[in-house]
Design an enzyme around this catalytic site. Structure first.
Site, PDB file in Angstrom:
ATOM      1  N   ASP A  31       0.864  -1.184   0.000  1.00  0.00           N
ATOM      2  CA  ASP A  31       0.000   0.000   0.000  1.00  0.00           C
ATOM      3  C   ASP A  31       0.900   1.234   0.000  1.00  0.00           C
ATOM      4  O   ASP A  31       1.851   1.312   0.779  1.00  0.00           O
ATOM      5  CB  ASP A  31      -0.895  -0.036   1.249  1.00  0.00           C
ATOM      6  CG  ASP A  31      -2.028   0.971   1.190  1.00  0.00           C
ATOM      7  OD1 ASP A  31      -3.191   0.563   1.278  1.00  0.00           O
ATOM      8  OD2 ASP A  31      -1.730   2.183   1.065  1.00  0.00           O
ATOM      9  N   HIS A 100     -10.323  -5.506  -2.680  1.00  0.00           N
ATOM     10  CA  HIS A 100      -8.971  -5.757  -2.164  1.00  0.00           C
ATOM     11  C   HIS A 100      -9.042  -6.055  -0.679  1.00  0.00           C
ATOM     12  O   HIS A 100      -9.984  -5.660  -0.002  1.00  0.00           O
ATOM     13  CB  HIS A 100      -8.040  -4.567  -2.419  1.00  0.00           C
ATOM     14  CG  HIS A 100      -8.575  -3.268  -1.908  1.00  0.00           C
ATOM     15  ND1 HIS A 100      -9.506  -2.518  -2.609  1.00  0.00           N
ATOM     16  CD2 HIS A 100      -8.331  -2.583  -0.761  1.00  0.00           C
ATOM     17  CE1 HIS A 100      -9.808  -1.436  -1.918  1.00  0.00           C
ATOM     18  NE2 HIS A 100      -9.115  -1.454  -0.785  1.00  0.00           N
TER      19      HIS A 100
HETATM   20  P1  AMP Z   1      -9.723   1.272   0.711  1.00  0.00           P
HETATM   21  O1  AMP Z   1      -9.872   2.541   1.502  1.00  0.00           O
HETATM   22  O2  AMP Z   1     -10.040   0.027   1.483  1.00  0.00           O
HETATM   23  O3  AMP Z   1     -10.455   1.348  -0.611  1.00  0.00           O
HETATM   24  O4  AMP Z   1      -8.181   1.143   0.429  1.00  0.00           O
HETATM   25  C1  AMP Z   1      -7.535   1.721  -0.641  1.00  0.00           C
HETATM   26  C2  AMP Z   1      -6.071   1.686  -0.312  1.00  0.00           C
HETATM   27  O5  AMP Z   1      -5.356   1.770  -1.523  1.00  0.00           O
HETATM   28  C3  AMP Z   1      -5.568   2.819   0.574  1.00  0.00           C
HETATM   29  O6  AMP Z   1      -4.961   2.260   1.732  1.00  0.00           O
HETATM   30  C4  AMP Z   1      -4.561   3.566  -0.306  1.00  0.00           C
HETATM   31  O7  AMP Z   1      -3.442   3.994   0.425  1.00  0.00           O
HETATM   32  C5  AMP Z   1      -4.172   2.499  -1.307  1.00  0.00           C
HETATM   33  N1  AMP Z   1      -3.767   2.947  -2.631  1.00  0.00           N
HETATM   34  C6  AMP Z   1      -4.398   3.849  -3.432  1.00  0.00           C
HETATM   35  N2  AMP Z   1      -3.766   3.946  -4.613  1.00  0.00           N
HETATM   36  C7  AMP Z   1      -2.706   3.099  -4.561  1.00  0.00           C
HETATM   37  C8  AMP Z   1      -1.659   2.750  -5.471  1.00  0.00           C
HETATM   38  N3  AMP Z   1      -1.564   3.302  -6.681  1.00  0.00           N
HETATM   39  N4  AMP Z   1      -0.756   1.832  -5.075  1.00  0.00           N
HETATM   40  C9  AMP Z   1      -0.831   1.245  -3.857  1.00  0.00           C
HETATM   41  N5  AMP Z   1      -1.787   1.533  -2.967  1.00  0.00           N
HETATM   42  C10 AMP Z   1      -2.707   2.450  -3.302  1.00  0.00           C
END
Ligand code: AMP
Ligand code: ZN
Length: 137
Positions: A31, A100
């Site tokens: 993440d 995810h």
């Molecule tokens: P959620 O809030 O459960 O939808 O989690 C989305 C997660 O994706 C968050 O913890 C973000 O920090 C992470 N995130 C968003 N864009 C990216 C990216 N390009 N690469 C890795 N993590 C990401």
């Protein structure tokens, strides 16, 4: 793959990522806004918006990967604990609408995640809730 879905692109290798694990159907990446050291995400390569759309095979495989990764990451990062979190819908904190699972190593005293304050419920209220769910199964 869904157009303009960043996790579809990452999961399928169109956007490069640090990949901790990969097989035919999944990729596990770090993440980029980590809650703690080593916070990672399990991404299916196929697009599902959320848990309600998942097929049974993807759902069970995702949890097998969570189990495998939790053990490996706990050892690798010398974590003291481990959270597996999965958000569905905006009110639940979902911000990327490609299913995810969060793999979050926890460290003594890290205070990285706030948990709920326990509420109260009566036996009658539990009975009503129980019946509502059973009708939907
Ligand atoms: P959620 O809030 O459960 O939808 O989690 C989305 C997660 O994706 C968050 O913890 C973000 O920090 C992470 N995130 C968003 N864009 C990216 C990216 N390009 N690469 C890795 N993590 C990401
Ligand atoms: Zn997607």
């Amino acid at each position: 793959m869904k157009d303009n879905c960043i996790f579809c692109k990452i999961a399928n290798g169109q956007i490069p990522s640090h990949t901790l694990y990969e097989d035919e159907r999944f990729r596990v990446i770090f993440d980029l806004g980590p809650a703690t050291k080593g916070h990672a995400l399990i991404l299916p390569k196929e697009h599902f918006d959320n848990i309600y759309e998942l097929d049974d095979e993807t759902a069970s495989n995702a949890f097998l990967i969570a189990k495998k990764m939790a053990s490996a990451m706990k050892k690798a990062f010398e974590a003291d604990g481990f959270n597996i979190i999965q958000n569905n819908g905006e009110p639940a904190g979902q911000t990327v609408f490609h299913f995810h699972m969060h793999l979050i190593p926890r460290y003594e005293g890290d205070k990285a995640i706030g948990f709920w304050k326990p509420g109260n419920i009566t036996d009658e209220e539990l009975q009503v809730l129980e019946e509502k769910v059973k009708k939907e199964l």
